[in-house]
Structures are given as C-alpha cells and as structure tokens.
Design a protein around this motif. Structure first.
Motif, short mmCIF file in Angstrom:
data_model
loop_
_atom_site.label_atom_id
_atom_site.label_comp_id
_atom_site.label_asym_id
_atom_site.label_seq_id
_atom_site.Cartn_x
_atom_site.Cartn_y
_atom_site.Cartn_z
N ILE A 103 0.85 -1.18 0.00
CA ILE A 103 0.00 0.00 0.00
C ILE A 103 0.89 1.24 0.00
CG2 ILE A 103 -1.73 1.30 1.29
CD1 ILE A 103 -2.80 -1.21 -0.03
N ASP A 104 0.51 2.24 -0.78
CA ASP A 104 1.33 3.44 -0.90
C ASP A 104 0.57 4.65 -0.39
OD1 ASP A 104 0.71 5.21 -3.82
OD2 ASP A 104 -0.48 3.48 -3.23
N ARG A 105 1.19 5.82 -0.51
CA ARG A 105 0.62 7.07 -0.03
C ARG A 105 -0.77 7.33 -0.57
NH1 ARG A 105 0.20 11.38 -2.97
NH2 ARG A 105 1.65 10.53 -4.51
N THR A 106 -1.02 6.98 -1.84
CA THR A 106 -2.30 7.30 -2.46
C THR A 106 -3.43 6.37 -2.02
OG1 THR A 106 -2.01 5.82 -4.37
CG2 THR A 106 -1.03 8.02 -4.52
N ARG A 115 13.45 9.94 -8.05
CA ARG A 115 13.29 9.18 -6.81
C ARG A 115 12.08 8.27 -6.85
NH1 ARG A 115 8.92 10.68 -3.92
NH2 ARG A 115 7.98 12.64 -4.59
N SER A 116 11.03 8.66 -7.61
CA SER A 116 9.78 7.92 -7.65
C SER A 116 9.19 8.06 -9.05
CB SER A 116 8.80 8.48 -6.61
OG SER A 116 7.53 7.88 -6.71
N VAL A 117 8.76 6.95 -9.63
CA VAL A 117 8.22 7.03 -10.98
C VAL A 117 7.02 6.11 -11.16
CG1 VAL A 117 9.88 5.33 -11.87
CG2 VAL A 117 8.73 6.88 -13.46
N ASP A 118 5.93 6.72 -11.63
CA ASP A 118 4.75 6.00 -12.10
C ASP A 118 5.14 5.46 -13.48
OD1 ASP A 118 2.38 5.36 -13.44
OD2 ASP A 118 1.26 7.04 -12.63
N LEU A 119 5.47 4.19 -13.54
CA LEU A 119 6.11 3.64 -14.73
C LEU A 119 5.19 3.65 -15.95
CD1 LEU A 119 8.76 2.45 -15.71
CD2 LEU A 119 7.94 0.19 -15.03
N LEU A 120 3.90 3.45 -15.75
CA LEU A 120 3.00 3.42 -16.90
C LEU A 120 2.74 4.81 -17.46
CD1 LEU A 120 1.16 1.28 -18.51
CD2 LEU A 120 -0.71 2.50 -17.37
N LEU A 121 2.43 5.78 -16.57
CA LEU A 121 2.04 7.11 -17.03
C LEU A 121 3.18 8.11 -17.02
CD1 LEU A 121 -1.47 7.59 -15.36
CD2 LEU A 121 -0.95 6.92 -17.71
N GLY A 122 3.98 8.10 -15.96
CA GLY A 122 4.94 9.18 -15.78
C GLY A 122 6.22 9.04 -16.57
N ALA A 123 6.77 7.84 -16.66
CA ALA A 123 8.10 7.67 -17.24
C ALA A 123 8.17 8.18 -18.67
CB ALA A 123 8.50 6.19 -17.19
N ALA A 124 7.16 7.89 -19.47
CA ALA A 124 7.18 8.31 -20.88
C ALA A 124 7.30 9.82 -20.99
CB ALA A 124 5.92 7.82 -21.58
N PHE A 125 6.58 10.55 -20.12
CA PHE A 125 6.66 12.01 -20.13
C PHE A 125 8.02 12.49 -19.64
CE2 PHE A 125 2.46 14.34 -20.61
CZ PHE A 125 1.90 13.35 -21.40
N ASN A 126 8.56 11.82 -18.63
CA ASN A 126 9.86 12.22 -18.10
C ASN A 126 10.96 12.05 -19.14
OD1 ASN A 126 8.73 10.65 -15.12
ND2 ASN A 126 8.84 12.86 -15.44
N PHE A 127 10.91 10.98 -19.93
CA PHE A 127 11.90 10.79 -20.99
C PHE A 127 11.82 11.95 -21.99
CE2 PHE A 127 11.24 5.87 -20.60
CZ PHE A 127 11.95 5.86 -19.42
N ALA A 146 -5.18 5.31 -18.53
CA ALA A 146 -5.12 4.87 -17.12
C ALA A 146 -5.34 6.08 -16.23
CB ALA A 146 -3.76 4.22 -16.82
N ASP A 147 -5.85 5.83 -15.02
CA ASP A 147 -6.12 6.91 -14.07
C ASP A 147 -4.86 7.31 -13.32
OD1 ASP A 147 -8.83 6.98 -14.70
OD2 ASP A 147 -9.32 5.42 -13.22
N VAL A 148 -4.74 8.60 -13.02
CA VAL A 148 -3.65 9.11 -12.20
C VAL A 148 -3.99 8.89 -10.73
CG1 VAL A 148 -2.38 11.17 -11.50
CG2 VAL A 148 -3.00 10.83 -13.91
N ALA A 149 -3.03 8.39 -9.96
CA ALA A 149 -3.21 8.26 -8.51
C ALA A 149 -2.76 9.55 -7.85
CB ALA A 149 -2.42 7.08 -7.97
N VAL A 150 -3.62 10.13 -7.02
CA VAL A 150 -3.32 11.43 -6.39
C VAL A 150 -2.93 11.22 -4.94
CG1 VAL A 150 -4.24 13.70 -5.81
CG2 VAL A 150 -4.94 12.57 -7.94
#
Length: 298
Positions: A23-26, A200-212, A294-298
C-alpha cells in the motif's frame, strides 16, 4: 541491434513479475522495484518517445517549458491545454470546500478567473520555483538553470553541472514533492552533452514516458545554448512502480512491438534558455501504437 525501447518494456515486465506489492501514499497500492537504469543515445537525432503506445509529446514539452518559466500555477498550463497537473489542486479544492465540482468546471474557473486561480490553481514551490528561484537562507534567489547554462559554456569539464529540486525546507508546501529531482550533465571532449536524470519515484506506466520526453527536450535546448551536440540521456529510477490499477494496461503494452523512434529537432535557436516555444520543436516519423488510458493516482 535490439530496439532501445525494450529497456522500458523489460522494466515493465520486471515490475509486473517481481515487484514488491504494498500500500502506498495514495491508497491505490503499487507493485515496485528499487533501482533501475535506462540509456538512450540522442546523437543520431532519434529521441525516446515511446512507440508501444502513443505519447502526447507536445504536452510533455509544454510542461518542461513551463518549469523553465519558474511558474507554479496551473492557469498558464491550462491555457496551453495541459491538464496533467489539475488532479492535485482539484483534490485540495474538493477537500477544503466540500464542493463536488467536476474537473472541466474547475479548470474553466481557473482559466477564466485570476483570483480563483491564485487561490486554487497554485501548486506551491514545485519544480519551476526551485529551478529558477531557489531561496537561500540569506534571502538571495538562485537561478540554477541560468547558472547551468553559464557553466556549460565557460567550464564544460566541471563535475558540478547539475540542478535539483529537493528543497527540504519547502517540501511541505508543495502539492507534490519533486519526483524527477536531480539532473546532472557531462560534456565529452568532442562536444557531446550527456544527461543523467535521477528520479526518486516514478509511475512507470504514465509518468516515465513524459519524463523521458521532457528531459530530452531540455537536453536539446541546453546543448543548443552551449554550442554542444546531444549525447546520451541516462535515466535512473529509485522507487519504480506500477499502480495496481495499471497492471492490465502494462500487460497490454507488453504485447506490442516497438517501432522506430522518431526524431526531434529545434527549428530555431532561442536567444536564451527562456526563448523557446512549443512551435520550436519538430518531431518527425512518429508512428506509435494507439494510446493506453489509465487513471492518475493522487
């Protein structure tokens, strides 16, 4: 030669198969691994815009340009049709006011009403503030990006070519502490600019593509400003995770074969690092698979 996108797909598979579930912060829950690296060679003009799903690269570049302005309010992003930061202020508005407002109406108010935007569109001292206006204990503001450009031009062999956003004193005031937090640069003897990005932390499905994409766009701008050519983009992830409501989407993406990476070029040289617009970026030969939602976890 194996397609470089397989580095990302292998990472997806590794998290799916061997990630630690918790379980994580969200509250959504994640499956995660700790420590990963991918490397992309930008020297031939190709860039890591993933092809196994459509990546809306203009949104990622607009976000990076927004960071460079030092901005911390979503109003200017929304006026550029960028909605990827709305979830956090919208969640705060709903919690504090009790109003069950929809995202579209909230965004309309932020765009139309400057006073509403100042109160509810503010994210706190996030990326742009730290990159361009880091406040020292003596009250002096430090422009890390301007300092970096100057150092790339005047002292390219320095081992201090970096900037970061993890300002401990201001973390509590941020809507979201920085995920992509340290960018370090290295100039080779033949004038290639390499970047190592620690996230430090990456949402691999949604975030990584944008970060690249964002890191690539910044690397191209910095190289141009310093009279260098792009080299390698090296991405290092700390907590690399898939949210539990993203697992099926990750499995779908793994069924797809990569297509050739596109190219990204700058159509003009900005007068300085603050003189770039989305119209300056041109991407050619991008023929991806369909998008995956996919939905963003807040």
């Amino acid at each position: 030669m194996r397609h470089p996108e397989y580095q990302y797909l292998d990472l997806l598979a590794r998290v799916l198969d061997a990630g630690d579930e918790r379980i994580d912060r969200t509250g959504v829950g994640t499956r995660s691994i700790f420590g990963a690296m991918v490397r992309f060679d930008l020297s031939d003009g190709t860039v890591p815009i993933l092809t196994t799903k459509r990546v809306y690269w203009k949104t990622a570049v607009k976000e990076m340009l927004w960071f460079l302005t030092g901005g911390t309010n979503i109003q200017s992003l929304l006026r550029e049709n960028v909605r990827i930061w709305t979830d956090w202020p919208l969640d705060a508005y709903r919690r504090e006011t009790g109003e069950d407002i929809g995202q579209a109406e909230f965004e309309r108010r932020v765009v139309a009403d400057d006073e509403f935007a100042r109160r509810w569109g503010e994210l706190g001292p996030v990326y742009g503030k730290q990159w361009r206006r880091w406040l020292g204990p003596d009250g002096h503001e430090h422009d890390q990006i301007a300092d970096l450009v100057r150092a790339l031009r005047e002292n390219p062999t320095s081992r201090r070519l970096l900037f970061h956003g993890w300002n401990v004193a201001e973390l509590g005031a941020m809507a979201l502490p920085p995920c992509h937090m340290v960018y370090q640069y290295h100039v080779t003897s033949d004038g290639r600019l390499n970047c190592l990005l620690f996230q430090r932390s990456v949402d691999l499905l949604l975030g990584a593509a944008f970060n690249f994409v964002g890191a690539t766009a910044l690397q191209l701008m910095l190289a141009q400003q310093a009279g260098l050519t792009p080299g390698e983009l090296i991405w290092v992830g700390g907590d690399v995770h898939l949210y539990l409501n993203h697992l099926d989407q990750a499995r779908e993406q793994l069924t797809r074969s990569p297509r050739p990476f596109p190219t990204m070029t700058l159509k003009r040289r900005g007068a300085d690092i603050d003189d770039y617009r989305i119209s300056d970026f041109e991407v050619t030969n991008y023929t991806p698979h369909p998008p995956i939602s996919a939905d963003v976890a807040v």
